[in-house]
Write an enzyme that holds these catalytic residues in place. Structure first.
Site, PDB file in Angstrom:
ATOM      1  N   THR A 184       0.881  -1.174   0.000  1.00  0.00           N
ATOM      2  CA  THR A 184       0.000   0.000   0.000  1.00  0.00           C
ATOM      3  C   THR A 184       0.915   1.220   0.000  1.00  0.00           C
ATOM      4  O   THR A 184       1.411   1.602  -1.048  1.00  0.00           O
ATOM      5  CB  THR A 184      -0.976  -0.015   1.188  1.00  0.00           C
ATOM      6  OG1 THR A 184      -0.264  -0.279   2.392  1.00  0.00           O
ATOM      7  CG2 THR A 184      -2.051  -1.059   0.989  1.00  0.00           C
ATOM      8  N   LYS A 213       4.191  -7.118   3.481  1.00  0.00           N
ATOM      9  CA  LYS A 213       3.941  -5.687   3.331  1.00  0.00           C
ATOM     10  C   LYS A 213       3.790  -5.067   4.711  1.00  0.00           C
ATOM     11  O   LYS A 213       3.418  -5.752   5.668  1.00  0.00           O
ATOM     12  CB  LYS A 213       2.707  -5.408   2.501  1.00  0.00           C
ATOM     13  CG  LYS A 213       1.413  -5.762   3.230  1.00  0.00           C
ATOM     14  CD  LYS A 213       0.212  -5.107   2.620  1.00  0.00           C
ATOM     15  CE  LYS A 213       0.273  -3.612   2.694  1.00  0.00           C
ATOM     16  NZ  LYS A 213      -0.145  -3.067   4.012  1.00  0.00           N
ATOM     17  N   THR A 224      -1.840  -2.663   7.986  1.00  0.00           N
ATOM     18  CA  THR A 224      -2.176  -4.065   7.787  1.00  0.00           C
ATOM     19  C   THR A 224      -0.915  -4.807   7.420  1.00  0.00           C
ATOM     20  O   THR A 224      -0.218  -4.407   6.504  1.00  0.00           O
ATOM     21  CB  THR A 224      -3.177  -4.216   6.625  1.00  0.00           C
ATOM     22  OG1 THR A 224      -4.289  -3.402   6.895  1.00  0.00           O
ATOM     23  CG2 THR A 224      -3.608  -5.658   6.484  1.00  0.00           C
ATOM     24  N   GLU A 311       6.409   3.713   9.061  1.00  0.00           N
ATOM     25  CA  GLU A 311       6.007   5.055   8.642  1.00  0.00           C
ATOM     26  C   GLU A 311       6.830   6.125   9.348  1.00  0.00           C
ATOM     27  O   GLU A 311       6.803   6.231  10.572  1.00  0.00           O
ATOM     28  CB  GLU A 311       4.525   5.257   8.905  1.00  0.00           C
ATOM     29  CG  GLU A 311       3.696   4.454   7.913  1.00  0.00           C
ATOM     30  CD  GLU A 311       2.230   4.546   8.183  1.00  0.00           C
ATOM     31  OE1 GLU A 311       1.476   4.482   7.210  1.00  0.00           O
ATOM     32  OE2 GLU A 311       1.848   4.678   9.345  1.00  0.00           O
ATOM     33  N   ASN A 451       0.177  10.040   9.506  1.00  0.00           N
ATOM     34  CA  ASN A 451      -1.029   9.495  10.123  1.00  0.00           C
ATOM     35  C   ASN A 451      -2.031  10.544  10.562  1.00  0.00           C
ATOM     36  O   ASN A 451      -3.142  10.203  10.957  1.00  0.00           O
ATOM     37  CB  ASN A 451      -0.631   8.606  11.297  1.00  0.00           C
ATOM     38  CG  ASN A 451      -0.035   7.322  10.789  1.00  0.00           C
ATOM     39  OD1 ASN A 451      -0.661   6.614  10.020  1.00  0.00           O
ATOM     40  ND2 ASN A 451       1.198   7.044  11.168  1.00  0.00           N
ATOM     41  N   THR A 456      -7.872  13.799   1.932  1.00  0.00           N
ATOM     42  CA  THR A 456      -8.185  14.704   0.813  1.00  0.00           C
ATOM     43  C   THR A 456      -8.003  13.961  -0.490  1.00  0.00           C
ATOM     44  O   THR A 456      -7.386  12.930  -0.529  1.00  0.00           O
ATOM     45  CB  THR A 456      -7.255  15.934   0.827  1.00  0.00           C
ATOM     46  OG1 THR A 456      -5.928  15.471   1.062  1.00  0.00           O
ATOM     47  CG2 THR A 456      -7.680  16.904   1.888  1.00  0.00           C
TER      48      THR A 456
END
Lengths: 456, 456
Positions: A184, A213, A224, A311, A451, A456
């Site tokens: 993702t 992933k 996930t 992240e 996060n 948007t």
């Protein structure tokens, strides 16, 4: 604040997956240029466009064996289990871990909290793959990752499954494309492979390949974690289940990016026996012991890539809790340190803040009594360059820390924190040699930006 | 990155305590301009300079009663307990919750992980206060907050205790100065007071005052929560202990800034009975029930100020978990939501991300079986302006959310998240009406900056 927000938005591009899927230069070293893949497996990554904005990148992965496999999987413990988790569980149960031939995965939509309709979508994904093989019994595991609370564009997916099937290939490039199809916001595909031998037939070469992933998200979905491991070694379902469970607890379940556990997390292991040899059918055999060591170490390497791509992560930290009276307590302490926002932000700030590590050790919940004895607890940093460890706390007494050296050690991307419990209350009897390891990353401004970003 | 780091450094000044102790305009509303203080208590805030850089601000607080008090305290459960925690525990135990006359607190150094010497320092702080009163038995509770792993400048502190004693006063300004003296990086002093009556003597006015300090840190110390509550109601030690324990579990132990639990956390309650009336000496009396409600609500208001001043916080969030089969499970779920970095960053980003809330409900550990039934779970936002609630998930089915309205609701500083468990598996029998509430703040860029800052 407006200027600040714009700046940090700019920063995000650097840390989360760029729209053009260009891999950041610093991450290129994690992508293999070749591989040793298990016999009898072929894979494909195909473009569906699960997210309408994805007009060309592969988002449907198919991992298939030429022959039926033993299979096992470890699923999320979250009470809100996504439809594909329910379906894959049922398939494995129905087939009692045998006769599994494929894994089908889509990215872009998690098919989670989607009710009865979502469940039927997951069933039809598996059934459509089975049809390509002319199989009547459910033989496909299903996984999904992406947005939560939205239905899959199921017709689009189903219509592309035959293409995915005809795309199947066993080349390195096919494996890499497939690993990319499950991503993702990962900034790079996560794929590793290796060959190995087993004690019972030292002349025979087996292979193990795996893709995963990481924790990444585009609103409004959740982190996930998915993983698929394939081997051509022959392993019976009961042994496979136990091997995977051991490996996952010491790898995928010993990493932390932010401590959240998603509704979709699934790690599956398929063994087709295509390389021949005697099946591993007992948990007490030498082959089992060897396979356990190989698989655990492999799963650790694979899961560590998730942390490398955490992240906003700027650091890769190993925390080793040693000399614990029991393994579970050591693991709980390691996990608590790995999840502490104070520890994670201090590491981001390259701050040798052992007080926060100690604090996390002290408040870890569910640790057996007698495990943490302040006067027996030591904390140190182990540099990755092989230079001597830096002692921060020895038997509960703070060391005078060479701040310059601490600062130098903390400049490295990698760091190992060693917590020595001195055997806890059993330390005086020379007992307490259990060890647990956890891998985690820091909390950065970028984590918050990624996060906290507006939908948007 | 260098420019970015500088910018965020600049941002910090805005959110953490400015060196000149000027209170941010947005926080001024939380500071009382007058108070109703309990009879027979006097307080002082005195400058010591525990941190050498503090050349003028009060950092030694003394809270004293004219007469001996009943006292109770709730301490951190962290296994690395700071010296003042050990000493205060021993004093309370030795005196069996009676005969306590003062609380002495320093900020600037936590006296934690300081070994035998640190313990002796804490003992001598208490003993020096006792000497001012000519008391031979230990009658003083001791608290410290600030840097960990460093010894107190004990001579400086002891030499100023007589000054602190002679500074004692019962004016509103004295209470405010004392509340400020216990602050570290708090951006404002946290003090509240109220008067109340008890059923047994409705004509008699009692008072309750409390001060606290929040999760703030200047490297390399940890977040430390301290609280002192004083009342002139007459309450025997056993009832006091039980009252405080009930109130703290629903207030100070139901807030989360970052989920870390420090070595020094202490909340103490002193009751001197100076306002007269019949003592509360049974947990089954009407006075006890009334006092429990008053104290719990008071402690909630006080502890909420800590959340209001959470490091880098831009939002104040109430999470209410209702219709749970039991209180503890509801509280665990509320706590898990309050600690989820994904929930906290989404709130910072004003994102109506119910998926993350659901995810946290689903992975909460230690929840009784049958508590969370996906098909009975509902999540909504309750706006603070009194407008209708915004349903996000109803009985496990996602709602079509009016994003414009969601966005409007999330612009407010305050938000209430309501999780309805529908009674869990007992819901069909109409059972399961327990409710737990937690208060927390978001995770912002500033949180990372404050806590990742270099020790310079």
């Amino acid at each position: 604040m407006a200027v600040f927000a714009r700046m940090t938005k700019g920063q995000v591009r650097f840390y989360s997956a760029p729209l053009d899927m260009v891999i950041p230069a610093s991450k290129k070293k994690y992508i293999p240029t070749s591989g040793t893949y298990p016999k009898g497996f072929s894979v494909s990554g195909t473009h569906v466009g699960v997210k309408a904005s994805n007009t060309k990148f592969p988002d449907l992965a198919l991992i298939a064996s030429d022959t039926p496999c033993s299979a096992a999987a470890v699923f999320t413990t979250n009470k809100f289990q996504a439809a594909p988790v329910q379906v894959s569980k049922e398939v494995l149960e129905k087939r009692q871990g045998q006769g599994i031939q494929s894994v089908v995965i889509n990215s872009g939509c998690a098919n989670a909290v989607t009710g009865r309709g979502g469940y039927e979508d997951a069933v039809s994904m598996g059934a459509t793959v089975d049809k390509c093989y002319g199989l009547n019994e459910p033989s496909t595991l299903v996984m999904s990752t992406g947005v939560i609370g939205q239905r899959l564009p199921i017709d689009k997916i189903l219509s592309k499954i035959p293409t995915a099937h005809s795309n199947l290939s066993s080349t390195h490039n096919a494996w890499l494309t497939t690993a990319r199809a499950i991503c993702t916001t990962d900034t790079f595909p996560k794929l590793i492979s290796q060959s190995f031998t087993l004690p019972s037939s030292p002349g025979r070469t087996y292979s193990l390949a795996g893709m995963t992933k990481g924790a990444g998200m585009i609103h409004p979905n959740m982190a996930t974690l998915l993983g698929v491991l394939c081997t051509d070694a022959p392993i019976v379902p009961s042994a496979l289940k136990s091997l995977l469970s051991h490996a996952v607890s010491r790898s995928f379940n010993s990493i932390s990016v932010d401590g959240d556990t998603s509704t979709n997390d699934t790690v599956a292991l398929l063994a087709n026996g295509a390389a021949g040899g005697a099946p591993i059918n007992s948990t007490s055999s030498d082959d089992y012991a060897a396979m356990q060591e190989i698989l655990t170490s492999f799963a650790q390497s694979l899961s560590q890539l998730v942390v490398r791509d955490g992240e906003g992560a700027t650091k890769f930290v190993t925390v080793r809790v040693q000399n614990s009276p029991d393994y579970e307590s050591a693991r709980t302490i390691a996990s608590t340190i790995a999840r502490s926002p104070l520890v994670k932000t201090a590491l981001y700030g390259r701050d040798a803040n052992w007080g926060r590590i100690l604090c996390a050790i002290g408040y870890a919940q569910g640790v057996a009594p007698g495990t943490v004895i302040p006067e027996r607890t030591s904390v140190s940093f182990k540099p990755v360059d092989g230079s001597p460890i830096l002692k921060l706390l020895v038997n509960g007494e703070p060391e005078t820390v060479d701040e310059t050296r601490a600062s130098t050690i903390l400049q490295d991307e990698d760091l190992e924190i060693v917590v020595d419990l001195g055997g806890g209350e059993k330390g005086d009897k020379g007992l307490g040699g259990e060890e647990a390891v956890y891998w985690f990353c820091d909390f950065s401004h970028e984590y918050v930006t990624i996060n906290g970003d507006y939908r948007t």
